[in-house]
Write a protein that holds these residues in place. Structure first.
Motif, PDB file in Angstrom:
ATOM      1  N   THR A   8      35.171  43.085  36.845  1.00  0.00           N
ATOM      2  CA  THR A   8      34.620  41.735  36.924  1.00  0.00           C
ATOM      3  C   THR A   8      33.906  41.526  38.242  1.00  0.00           C
ATOM      4  OG1 THR A   8      35.104  39.381  36.623  1.00  0.00           O
ATOM      5  CG2 THR A   8      36.698  40.635  37.890  1.00  0.00           C
ATOM      6  N   PRO A  10      32.898  37.936  40.592  1.00  0.00           N
ATOM      7  CA  PRO A  10      32.974  36.474  40.546  1.00  0.00           C
ATOM      8  C   PRO A  10      31.603  35.813  40.482  1.00  0.00           C
ATOM      9  CG  PRO A  10      33.737  37.328  42.680  1.00  0.00           C
ATOM     10  CD  PRO A  10      33.405  38.507  41.839  1.00  0.00           C
ATOM     11  N   GLY A  60      47.712  30.444  40.935  1.00  0.00           N
ATOM     12  CA  GLY A  60      48.385  30.304  39.641  1.00  0.00           C
ATOM     13  C   GLY A  60      49.869  30.639  39.713  1.00  0.00           C
ATOM     14  N   THR A  61      50.237  31.537  40.607  1.00  0.00           N
ATOM     15  CA  THR A  61      51.638  31.956  40.696  1.00  0.00           C
ATOM     16  C   THR A  61      52.520  30.817  41.212  1.00  0.00           C
ATOM     17  OG1 THR A  61      50.894  34.201  41.110  1.00  0.00           O
ATOM     18  CG2 THR A  61      53.180  33.718  41.668  1.00  0.00           C
ATOM     19  N   PHE A  84      50.312  39.910  33.200  1.00  0.00           N
ATOM     20  CA  PHE A  84      50.298  40.244  34.623  1.00  0.00           C
ATOM     21  C   PHE A  84      51.696  39.943  35.180  1.00  0.00           C
ATOM     22  CE2 PHE A  84      48.893  39.138  39.073  1.00  0.00           C
ATOM     23  CZ  PHE A  84      48.482  40.407  39.417  1.00  0.00           C
ATOM     24  N   ASP A 155      51.630  30.138  30.040  1.00  0.00           N
ATOM     25  CA  ASP A 155      50.835  30.762  31.087  1.00  0.00           C
ATOM     26  C   ASP A 155      49.434  30.892  30.507  1.00  0.00           C
ATOM     27  OD1 ASP A 155      49.454  32.449  32.759  1.00  0.00           O
ATOM     28  OD2 ASP A 155      51.180  33.709  33.230  1.00  0.00           O
ATOM     29  N   HIS A 158      44.449  32.804  31.676  1.00  0.00           N
ATOM     30  CA  HIS A 158      43.195  33.373  31.155  1.00  0.00           C
ATOM     31  C   HIS A 158      42.424  32.389  30.282  1.00  0.00           C
ATOM     32  CE1 HIS A 158      45.486  37.515  31.100  1.00  0.00           C
ATOM     33  NE2 HIS A 158      45.360  37.007  32.305  1.00  0.00           N
ATOM     34  N   SER A 179      44.948  29.782  36.308  1.00  0.00           N
ATOM     35  CA  SER A 179      44.641  30.488  37.561  1.00  0.00           C
ATOM     36  C   SER A 179      43.142  30.381  37.813  1.00  0.00           C
ATOM     37  CB  SER A 179      45.010  31.970  37.454  1.00  0.00           C
ATOM     38  OG  SER A 179      44.395  32.695  38.516  1.00  0.00           O
ATOM     39  N   HIS A 181      41.800  32.275  40.276  1.00  0.00           N
ATOM     40  CA  HIS A 181      41.588  33.429  41.161  1.00  0.00           C
ATOM     41  C   HIS A 181      40.155  33.955  41.026  1.00  0.00           C
ATOM     42  CE1 HIS A 181      41.956  37.778  42.231  1.00  0.00           C
ATOM     43  NE2 HIS A 181      42.612  37.239  43.240  1.00  0.00           N
ATOM     44  N   LYS A 184      38.814  35.272  37.792  1.00  0.00           N
ATOM     45  CA  LYS A 184      38.897  34.449  36.589  1.00  0.00           C
ATOM     46  C   LYS A 184      37.559  33.812  36.224  1.00  0.00           C
ATOM     47  CE  LYS A 184      43.322  34.990  35.771  1.00  0.00           C
ATOM     48  NZ  LYS A 184      43.594  36.234  36.498  1.00  0.00           N
ATOM     49  N   ARG A 310      39.670  48.559  33.620  1.00  0.00           N
ATOM     50  CA  ARG A 310      41.065  48.374  34.031  1.00  0.00           C
ATOM     51  C   ARG A 310      41.996  48.430  32.825  1.00  0.00           C
ATOM     52  NH1 ARG A 310      41.579  46.451  39.435  1.00  0.00           N
ATOM     53  NH2 ARG A 310      43.813  46.403  39.013  1.00  0.00           N
ATOM     54  N   TYR A 312      44.529  46.580  31.905  1.00  0.00           N
ATOM     55  CA  TYR A 312      45.340  45.355  31.804  1.00  0.00           C
ATOM     56  C   TYR A 312      45.873  45.267  30.384  1.00  0.00           C
ATOM     57  CZ  TYR A 312      42.738  43.612  35.964  1.00  0.00           C
ATOM     58  OH  TYR A 312      42.175  43.438  37.194  1.00  0.00           O
TER      59      TYR A 312
HETATM   60  N1  T4K Z   1      49.434  34.858  34.888  1.00  0.00           N
HETATM   61  C1  T4K Z   1      48.535  35.710  34.378  1.00  0.00           C
HETATM   62  C2  T4K Z   1      48.529  35.973  32.927  1.00  0.00           C
HETATM   63  C3  T4K Z   1      47.600  36.314  35.235  1.00  0.00           C
HETATM   64  O1  T4K Z   1      46.699  37.186  34.724  1.00  0.00           O
HETATM   65  C4  T4K Z   1      47.623  36.020  36.605  1.00  0.00           C
HETATM   66  C5  T4K Z   1      46.696  36.664  37.515  1.00  0.00           C
HETATM   67  C6  T4K Z   1      48.576  35.091  37.081  1.00  0.00           C
HETATM   68  C7  T4K Z   1      49.476  34.528  36.178  1.00  0.00           C
HETATM   69  C8  T4K Z   1      48.669  34.705  38.510  1.00  0.00           C
HETATM   70  O2  T4K Z   1      47.589  33.904  38.931  1.00  0.00           O
HETATM   71  P1  T4K Z   1      47.135  33.968  40.507  1.00  0.00           P
HETATM   72  O3  T4K Z   1      48.361  33.731  41.337  1.00  0.00           O
HETATM   73  O4  T4K Z   1      46.508  35.319  40.765  1.00  0.00           O
HETATM   74  O5  T4K Z   1      46.152  32.819  40.613  1.00  0.00           O
HETATM   75  C9  T4K Z   1      43.952  40.502  39.368  1.00  0.00           C
HETATM   76  C10 T4K Z   1      44.158  39.158  40.015  1.00  0.00           C
HETATM   77  O6  T4K Z   1      44.559  39.240  41.388  1.00  0.00           O
HETATM   78  C11 T4K Z   1      45.094  38.257  39.298  1.00  0.00           C
HETATM   79  O7  T4K Z   1      44.733  36.933  39.649  1.00  0.00           O
HETATM   80  C12 T4K Z   1      44.992  38.404  37.796  1.00  0.00           C
HETATM   81  N2  T4K Z   1      45.966  37.621  37.091  1.00  0.00           N
HETATM   82  C13 T4K Z   1      45.142  39.852  37.393  1.00  0.00           C
HETATM   83  C14 T4K Z   1      45.050  40.042  35.909  1.00  0.00           C
HETATM   84  O8  T4K Z   1      44.109  40.586  37.991  1.00  0.00           O
HETATM   85  P2  T4K Z   1      44.018  42.917  40.381  1.00  0.00           P
HETATM   86  O9  T4K Z   1      44.976  43.502  41.343  1.00  0.00           O
HETATM   87  O10 T4K Z   1      43.682  43.665  39.164  1.00  0.00           O
HETATM   88  O11 T4K Z   1      42.659  42.472  41.112  1.00  0.00           O
HETATM   89  P3  T4K Z   1      41.633  43.369  41.910  1.00  0.00           P
HETATM   90  O12 T4K Z   1      41.657  42.914  43.338  1.00  0.00           O
HETATM   91  O13 T4K Z   1      41.858  44.798  41.647  1.00  0.00           O
HETATM   92  O14 T4K Z   1      40.248  42.891  41.288  1.00  0.00           O
HETATM   93  C15 T4K Z   1      39.675  43.440  40.125  1.00  0.00           C
HETATM   94  C16 T4K Z   1      38.192  43.654  40.359  1.00  0.00           C
HETATM   95  O15 T4K Z   1      37.553  42.420  40.530  1.00  0.00           O
HETATM   96  C17 T4K Z   1      37.872  44.442  41.604  1.00  0.00           C
HETATM   97  O16 T4K Z   1      37.825  45.811  41.279  1.00  0.00           O
HETATM   98  C18 T4K Z   1      36.515  43.927  42.001  1.00  0.00           C
HETATM   99  C19 T4K Z   1      36.490  42.508  41.475  1.00  0.00           C
HETATM  100  N3  T4K Z   1      36.720  41.537  42.550  1.00  0.00           N
HETATM  101  C20 T4K Z   1      37.992  41.195  42.892  1.00  0.00           C
HETATM  102  C21 T4K Z   1      38.227  40.285  43.892  1.00  0.00           C
HETATM  103  C22 T4K Z   1      39.622  39.907  44.304  1.00  0.00           C
HETATM  104  C23 T4K Z   1      35.630  40.992  43.188  1.00  0.00           C
HETATM  105  O17 T4K Z   1      34.467  41.319  42.898  1.00  0.00           O
HETATM  106  N4  T4K Z   1      35.846  40.076  44.173  1.00  0.00           N
HETATM  107  C24 T4K Z   1      37.096  39.694  44.574  1.00  0.00           C
HETATM  108  O18 T4K Z   1      37.259  38.841  45.466  1.00  0.00           O
HETATM  109  O19 T4K Z   1      44.682  41.506  40.000  1.00  0.00           O
END
Ligand code: T4K
Length: 367
Positions: A8, A10, A60-61, A84, A155, A158, A179, A181, A184, A310, A312
């Motif tokens: 993804t 943003p 979201g957490t 997640f 939850d 998404h 969330s 984040h 999202k 990914r 997921y």
């Molecule tokens: N419940 C569910 C069902 C959820 O899916 C989530 C979060 C939550 C609760 C909790 O909500 P929050 O507390 O996070 O608001 C990501 C997210 O960190 C997480 O929010 C999300 N679900 C989960 C499914 O995915 P990662 O570890 O896979 O993210 P990351 O950093 O590897 O990012 C994926 C890709 O996105 C990166 O390869 C590049 C791109 N990216 C990412 C970020 C952070 C960007 O381009 N810019 C960025 O700033 O967890």
């Protein structure tokens, strides 16, 4: 070396517009604690999403943790292993016992028929996830919760903007959690929200996210700091302006994937529910035994081409060390979820994904 394509990317408003908002924050010196942007965003989101009450959070957490507190949940909570980790962690942080129930192979959400069998005299709530934004069987879950006197906390991390007919999906259950984040559909860098149905519940949540303060000198319960800052709220207001376009662009990308991947031997695509407006927050595909290579092989093959898909949600939450010894975490109990987790691959989907990049992804999968 060509550029990297992530799962993804943003969406962001023009920087100049954000700078204008920042100027206002600099002028007012109000940085947080329910300022003007915060109030405005809550109002705008209620209107956009078609919900009664929203309480903004810093992520979201913390929203999940607070929702469980707001409803005084105790004992056992039925939930899905296919999500997640934050979903189940929120239960552990509240001293609750997660009871994992298997998912439906089609919707990938909690299988309502299996929920009933997992209910004990300690069960107080169900925490289902609208996985990838696809609605749970809200009617069956709602009926069961009413029959058994259980609370339902969805939850909906998404599920921003998802509707069943004209009704927001967020209006089902006692509370829904969003969330915002960076990864999202709608992002405020970090952020989240609780959707509630009554003014009393909204007020309770607002106290809980502000340490339990009701006024300057009164603390009514042990709250937490879950407040969203003005900077995040200001960004949210700008993001909201382009939401319709963001959702259209996501639909365009999803349609293209569907056109080229539907019917390919060994690839299963999620089916679409009639009457549901989806948000295409993820584009999962499922690699079955008759595909020419296994899921992890395809994941690595894409990576070599700089395409970062990914898995997921693999591993299942129930496979992580803090959960794996629970009786309900057994592979035997979670056959469908285990199988799906071994097949899933989420492909890149975001508004600015170009046709050329998408073709590269699809060609790599197919050849
Ligand atoms: N419940 C569910 C069902 C959820 O899916 C989530 C979060 C939550 C609760 C909790 O909500 P929050 O507390 O996070 O608001 C990501 C997210 O960190 C997480 O929010 C999300 N679900 C989960 C499914 O995915 P990662 O570890 O896979 O993210 P990351 O950093 O590897 O990012 C994926 C890709 O996105 C990166 O390869 C590049 C791109 N990216 C990412 C970020 C952070 C960007 O381009 N810019 C960025 O700033 O967890």
């Amino acid at each position: 070396m060509d550029h990297k394509i992530f799962v993804t990317q943003p969406s962001l408003p023009p920087l100049s517009e954000f700078v204008e908002s920042l100027q206002k924050i600099w002028d007012s010196k109000v940085l947080t604690n329910g300022g003007e942007f915060h109030q405005e965003l809550e109002k705008a989101l209620c209107e956009y999403l078609g919900v009664k009450y929203i309480s903004l959070f810093n992520n979201g957490t913390i929203a999940l943790l607070t929702a469980l507190q707001a409803l005084n949940i105790k004992g056992e909570v039925i939930t899905t292993p296919y999500s997640f980790v934050a979903t189940t962690h929120s239960l552990l942080w509240n001293g609750l016992t997660p009871i994992f129930v298997d998912i439906d192979p089609e919707t990938l959400n909690l299988d309502p028929q299996k929920i009933e069998a997992a209910i004990t005299d300690k069960t107080t709530a169900i925490m289902p996830v609208h996985c990838y934004g696809r609605p749970c069987d809200v009617d069956a879950i709602g009926q069961m919760a009413r029959d058994k006197g259980l609370k339902v906390i969805y939850d909906a991390a998404h599920a921003f903007g998802v509707r069943i007919g004209h009704e927001s999906l967020l209006n089902f259950g006692d509370l829904s959690i969003l969330s915002f984040h960076a990864t999202k559909v709608f992002n405020t860098f970090e952020g989240g929200a609780i959707v509630s149905n009554t003014p009393e519940m909204k007020q309770r949540i607002d106290h809980l996210k502000n340490f339990g303060f009701t006024d300057e000198v009164t603390v009514v319960e042990a709250g937490i700091n879950g407040k969203m800052s003005e900077v995040n709220a200001a960004l949210g207001l700008l993001q909201l302006k382009s939401m319709d376009r963001v959702l259209e662009d996501r639909q365009r990308v999803a349609n293209r994937y569907r056109d080229r991947l539907l019917g390919v031997k060994g690839i299963r695509l999620p089916t679409l529910d009639e009457g549901v407006t989806i948000n295409n927050s993820y584009f999962p595909i499922f690699i079955e035994d008759d595909f020419y290579m296994d899921r992890d092989g395809l994941y690595e093959k894409l990576k070599v081409k700089n395409i970062y898909s990914r898995r997921y949600f693999y591993p299942l939450i129930s496979d992580f060390p803090m959960y794996k010894n629970l009786t309900s975490a057994s592979k035997e109990n979670l056959k469908v979820a285990s199988n799906v987790a071994s097949q899933v691959l989420c492909l890149p989907i975001y508004p600015s994904l170009t046709d050329m990049d998408q073709d590269k992804i699809i060609d790599t999968i197919l050849t």
